[in-house]
Scaffold this active site. Sequence first.
Site, PDB file in Angstrom:
ATOM      1  N   HIS A  85       0.834  -1.201   0.000  1.00  0.00           N
ATOM      2  CA  HIS A  85       0.000   0.000   0.000  1.00  0.00           C
ATOM      3  C   HIS A  85       0.872   1.257   0.000  1.00  0.00           C
ATOM      4  CE1 HIS A  85      -4.273  -1.253   0.572  1.00  0.00           C
ATOM      5  NE2 HIS A  85      -3.669  -2.403   0.763  1.00  0.00           N
ATOM      6  N   SER A  92      -6.353   3.471  -5.824  1.00  0.00           N
ATOM      7  CA  SER A  92      -5.766   4.285  -4.757  1.00  0.00           C
ATOM      8  C   SER A  92      -5.866   5.765  -5.069  1.00  0.00           C
ATOM      9  CB  SER A  92      -4.297   3.886  -4.545  1.00  0.00           C
ATOM     10  OG  SER A  92      -4.200   2.609  -3.953  1.00  0.00           O
ATOM     11  N   PHE A 128       0.918   3.611   6.822  1.00  0.00           N
ATOM     12  CA  PHE A 128      -0.360   3.792   7.504  1.00  0.00           C
ATOM     13  C   PHE A 128      -1.484   3.499   6.512  1.00  0.00           C
ATOM     14  CE2 PHE A 128      -3.982   6.591   8.555  1.00  0.00           C
ATOM     15  CZ  PHE A 128      -4.260   6.114   9.830  1.00  0.00           C
TER      16      PHE A 128
END
Length: 471
Positions: free
Chosen positions: A371, A388, A423
Amino acid sequence: MQRYPRDMRGHGPTPPKVVWPGNAKIAVQIVVNYEEGGENCLLHGDAASEAFLSEIVGAAPWPGQRHWNMESLYEYGARAGFWRLQRLFTGRGIPVTVYGVATALARSPEQVKAMKEADWEIASHGLKWIEYKDVAEAEEAADMEEAVRLHTEVTGAPPRGWYTGRSSMNTVALAARRGSFDYVADCYADDLPYWIRVEGRDQLAVPYTLDANDMRFATPQGFNTGDDFFAYLRDSFDCLYAEGAAGAPKMLSIGLHCRLIGRPGRLPGLERFLDHATSHDGVWFARRIDIAEHWAAHYPPRQAPRPSEMNLDGFVAAFGGIFEYSPWIAERAHALELGPAHDSATGVHSALARAFRSASEEERFGVLRAHPDLAGKLAQARRLTEDSTAEQASAGLDALTDAERAAFTELNDAYVGRFGFPFIIAVRDHDKSGILAAFRRRLGNDRETEFAEACRQVERIAELRLMAMDL
């Protein structure tokens, strides 16, 4: 690869917005089973007498003998019960579907004439009223062909609906494979019609009932009086009518047998129900063929690819990017026991999440590391995946002030330094301020807690991505 053919999802948590003719709140469909003269009997070439659905509860077959009492109980249905029902429904103008056993119809010309004059639908109830669970598939198929031939000869038209009743595991597939029936009714799985897939063909199923059915007069702990039957039908009607009034119309199917409900001590219970139902507005009394035609015209089968039917390459092409840069998750999900219940966003998500959860910690760690940072360098360089990019833009992360960008950069660096992965948060569930608040709060977690939370967020991101697809 395993595939599970039973459909446990059906119409899903939210049934389709059904609009019956005239905006009816409920469709009421009444079936009169005409079996008398088609039951097991030595005269019909059977090895034993009938033992099912008569006043003799728990009767056993008489091998090699005619059962005079059983035969006369069936004869009552043809001689007396049928005509009571014929007078009742024609007198009230209520349309009916007949499930006609072909050999029974052939032995009852006056009853068939009355059915046709009343414009009742005559669907096929098979060649004979016998049990098919131990009958070879080829023999059952031959009986089906002969039933259609004889039905057409006797009534003047081929049946458009099929119901065996005492069916085998092959019955529905045989009927669907034949390709001539507008609907099959050997199913009890819903309060609405639905489409089933048989060998790549869509077949409409219009479910029948064994609960709102007078057969329970002939079973242990069934109906004892006409009032029992009336109360059950009334409560079924009221429940479904209320759902229809609330915007989710359904179908109430009612099953009758001439030799059962046609008795004078039971018919008044049915009459009371008809009084109750006809006292309401927005009730569509329909034949099953009417319901089938309406459903086929307004709610055709979906033509979108079904995930459970996709080959591996197609499945990975469709869902390999749902978990960021981790197509192996889709590969493993495809090998699970998938079925019709997985032909939805929730179903595919369940399969993908199972593959993710069963992976090693190192593999899941790799998914987390795949990610991107939020509002990080990849975003600035426009090197994010399409999903994304859209997700970060939805929370305004593509239009940060200099101060906001500096805050995200500082938090990203601190988070990766503490946990070793970026995160991760399902940004579509939050606004910019909420994301920053979660960022700061989660920095205080220990690694085990944060790893688990990041995995949950990855699953949530996947769910949102799937929900945006046309599944």
